[in-house]
Every structure is written in C-alpha cells, then in structure tokens.
Design a protein around this motif. Sequence first.
Motif, short mmCIF file in Angstrom:
data_model
loop_
_atom_site.label_atom_id
_atom_site.label_comp_id
_atom_site.label_asym_id
_atom_site.label_seq_id
_atom_site.Cartn_x
_atom_site.Cartn_y
_atom_site.Cartn_z
N ASP A 146 -76.98 4.64 -40.52
CA ASP A 146 -77.15 4.88 -41.95
C ASP A 146 -75.81 5.23 -42.59
OD1 ASP A 146 -78.14 5.44 -44.46
OD2 ASP A 146 -79.17 7.29 -43.89
N ALA A 147 -75.50 4.61 -43.75
CA ALA A 147 -74.19 4.74 -44.42
C ALA A 147 -73.14 4.08 -43.53
CB ALA A 147 -73.84 6.19 -44.70
N VAL A 148 -73.16 2.76 -43.51
CA VAL A 148 -72.58 1.98 -42.42
C VAL A 148 -71.11 1.62 -42.66
CG1 VAL A 148 -72.90 -0.04 -40.94
CG2 VAL A 148 -74.88 1.03 -42.04
N VAL A 149 -70.29 1.93 -41.68
CA VAL A 149 -68.88 1.53 -41.66
C VAL A 149 -68.79 0.04 -41.36
CG1 VAL A 149 -66.69 1.79 -40.44
CG2 VAL A 149 -68.10 3.80 -40.94
N ASP A 150 -67.96 -0.66 -42.09
CA ASP A 150 -67.72 -2.09 -41.86
C ASP A 150 -66.88 -2.26 -40.59
OD1 ASP A 150 -67.02 -4.75 -41.85
OD2 ASP A 150 -66.25 -4.78 -43.90
N PRO A 151 -67.46 -2.77 -39.49
CA PRO A 151 -66.69 -2.88 -38.25
C PRO A 151 -65.69 -4.02 -38.24
CG PRO A 151 -68.85 -3.85 -37.94
CD PRO A 151 -68.83 -3.29 -39.34
N ALA A 152 -65.78 -4.91 -39.23
CA ALA A 152 -64.87 -6.06 -39.27
C ALA A 152 -63.63 -5.79 -40.11
CB ALA A 152 -65.61 -7.28 -39.82
N ALA A 153 -63.58 -4.65 -40.79
CA ALA A 153 -62.45 -4.34 -41.66
C ALA A 153 -61.32 -3.66 -40.89
CB ALA A 153 -62.90 -3.44 -42.80
N ASP A 154 -60.08 -4.06 -41.18
CA ASP A 154 -58.93 -3.39 -40.59
C ASP A 154 -58.53 -2.22 -41.50
OD1 ASP A 154 -57.68 -4.57 -42.77
OD2 ASP A 154 -56.48 -5.97 -41.57
N THR A 155 -57.37 -1.61 -41.23
CA THR A 155 -56.94 -0.44 -42.00
C THR A 155 -56.89 -0.73 -43.50
OG1 THR A 155 -55.70 0.55 -40.20
CG2 THR A 155 -55.01 1.12 -42.41
#
Length: 515
Positions: free
Chosen positions: A256-265
């Motif tokens: 829940d409240a999900v971090v985008d795992p495909a995004a870099d810094t």
Amino acid sequence: MARLVRWTALTAAAALLTAGCSGGSSDEDKDDGGRSSAGPSAAAPSGVPEALASQTLDWARCEGTDDAPAPDGDWRCATLKAPLDWSDPDGETIDLALIRSRASGDDRIGSLLFNFGGPGASGVSTMPSYADIVSSLHERYDLVSWDPRGVAASEGVRCRTDEAIEAAESVDSTPDTPAEEKAYLKDAADFGKGCEKAAGKLMEHVSTTDTARDMDLMRHVLGDERMHYFGISYGTELGGVYAHLFPKHVGRVILDAVVDPAADTMGHAENQARGFQRALDDYLESTGQEPEQGSRKIADLLERLDAEPLPTSSPGRELTQTLALTGIVLPLYSESGWPALTSALKAAEEGDGSELLALADGYNERDPSGRYGTTTHSQRVISCLDDKQRPTAEETKKLLPRFEKVSPVFGAFLGWDTAGWCHDWPVAGQHETPEVSAPGAAPILVVGNTGDPATPYEGARRMADELGKDVGVVLTWKGEGHGAYGNGNGSDCVDSAVDAYLLKGTVPKDGKVCS
C-alpha cells in the motif's frame, strides 16, 4: 537536511508510543502456544545455521523509554538474532527488536508482519498505535513488526548530534551561488562521515536485500510456512524484494502506497515532485484557489524566505526556505492536515514563521526540548547502500529546469536532493533499481491511491507489472493522502477488499477501482 524523496510513511512519524524490548520474562510471557519457534511445517531458510534457524524467541513485556511508556495490552517484545553479513551466515550476528500481539480469536491464520516505511521507521514503536486501524485483522492474525537492521532498537544509527542537526538547518538545500553549493555538498559529505563513524561495519549490511533475508528468518522462527505481510510506502519495495528472493514463501501480501520499482534516483525525485505538486493542487482547489496561481504565490513566499528567513516564537530559530518547504510537505500527507497548512501559510504571509516551523519539526521528529529522532539517519544509511547512483551537482543543475517545470514549489529541492543525498558516500551502492520480479509467487495485492503525494499512483501499476503476470493485482482508490487502507476519508471499499483478501484469501479483480 531532511529528505522527502525516500518515501517516508507518516503512520510511523505519527506514532505516539515507543517501546524497547525487555530482556527478562515471566512464565506467563513464555507461554506462547508454540508460536515462538518454528514448527515442523515452517520452511527453513536456505543456508541459515541451525543455531539461528532453531532459536526460540523469548517474548517478554515491552519496556518503556525516556520518551514514552510501554504499550498497554498484551504487546510483547523479543530479540531475534540474524547474521550481520548474509554472505557469511556462520559469522557475527546482530540483534533485531520485534513486537507482537497475539491473534484475539481461535481461528488463527498466522503472523502478519508490518513494515511502515521510511526506510528507517520503527515498527516496534509504531505497531501498537497502528493496531486500531487493523483491528479487523487482529482476530485471525498475530500482529507483528520489528525495527529493521540499522533502525532504532535494532542497532540503530545516529549520524549527528541534535546540536549539529539544528545547525545544519541553516544550510541552503537549493543553492544559488558557488558558496552555497560548496556548503551544501560539504554538509552532505560530513553527514556520511558521521554515519560511517556511528555504524562501523554495519554500514555495509543494512540494505533492503539484507532486511528481506532477515524477514524470511523471522517467518521461520515465528513458525509460519508462508510470509503474510503488510508493507506501506518503502515497505512496498521491501515486500517486492522479499517476493523476488522467496517467491515460494509468499503468502497473503499487501503493498500500500507503492514505490515505483522501475524508477532510478532521478526518476524517483521527479515522481515525487509530480506527486507532491498534484497533492498541493488538490489542496489549493479545495480552498477555492486556482492551482497555478496558488503555487506561484507559495513559490514566491519560498523565494523571499531564501533571501530573508522569518522570525518565529521558537527562541533563536528562524523559518528558512528549507524548513518552510518541509512544513508545507507534512500536511499534504493527509487531507486532515489541510486546515493546518492553510493557517500556517496565512501566518507566514503575515510575517510569522512559527506554524510552518512547528510543522517542519513534526516531519523532522524534533521535540520541544530540541531532541531529534533518527529516522532520517537510518533512512540515508539504508537508501545509500541500496542505490548505486551518485548524480553530480553539474548533472543535477542541467535537469533543474525540468524539475521546476514539473513542480514550481518542490522541483528545485527534490532536484538538488539527488546530488546531495549520497554525495561522497563512504560505501558503494548495490543497484540502480531493485529487482522485484516474483514468478511463481501467490497473488500480491498492490494498492494505489490517485492522490498520494509521496508515492505517486503510477508506481502501483509499475510494481504489479514488475512482480509479473498473475502475481501483481492492482486495487485503485481515488482518494487523497499517503496510503489507502484505513485512510478514513471514504476508503471503506479499499478496507473491505483488503480484509477479504487477508482474512478469506479472496483476490479482487485486477484493476478494481474504489472511488
């Protein structure tokens, strides 16, 4: 320097209770119903020494701290031993602090493990205050959380003294001159040196991967065949990494409240600039203001503060541009905070920075006596070990126009943050983006909120796609605030779907929308 881009979960920042773990126990506390040690059916983690795999948790009453009394009720604390270095599991160990309240009913499913985000949020202090929100789950689950390695009671890291933290508030986080830029980067490097001195050899062993391996050891020692897990904010990234490493051990998992795992810094910083601006626009519209004009007014206020900070009622402290921006951020995490933002902005326009300073202190975990929490310290140690990217100041400056176009209020701060956060960090990072693919795992429910400022909604779909076909299932809530479950602003549809999944195993249709 407090960072916005590391997905802080405000459920953790708002925790009212802090509990340590007691070393002693009574016979009553030890009467565990067999739940504190792994039963024959609990799959043992591969490569874990027998001494660690077979350890029994000595549950005891939680102790209070200087900041708060021990939690009421049947909360118990224990210490789990885990390898310091998972590449050498037979070597030195570290202690991890756990907290638990047993399932209240007889039809128990197992343990439900919570991570409240950060990284760096203390599960031991947060779990009791969060229990009311998940009360519907408590009948069939033991509610369990912990302080991940490098956090609070689990070898927590403090990189700076309170006095040094307060002194650093005067450092300009959006430098405009060579002198300001030099001071900004020096402050960043000094912080890293302080972390290295405080953490020692732990500095290289607090990654998200290390913690995911700790979780699987925890699952086994708790006696669970599968990992039932509720991850919030950064906890969603941790859950994805766990699923990748241990797909066959995945039980019922909520992200829940999900971090985008495909995004870099840079991608994360731009995502958050967009997310906070989106939330600010929604806030401005709620007050009858046109978002573009309202944002320009706030940006003008921040520019004036960059040149001349405002006086406050706090002796010896002024409202700087960075503190003001932090104060604006805090109430955007929840729609219930919007009236406080209205009042604070009005006071600042009238020349009094006290209310925005108080909001910034809330975000920065500063109490009235001048003591600061350590979430940001742990956050930085963990995230800089995870992330191998180290954008330079020159690279950042080239991208600032893009960031400022995305958000005239938050863009410059989040752009500069990419250069400062891990500048001259003493330990190399591990990856550009985390691996969360989990072929063969059971369905994982990914909950996204269209008005989430800290982890923008788009990350939910990307997380589901990265988890893989037939694994990631997206549930959307058209709401406001950081996170959807238990939000309280019309999230009953989400709550019902999550409860049905965790309690009955009912997986909603992928793409279900709650409005």
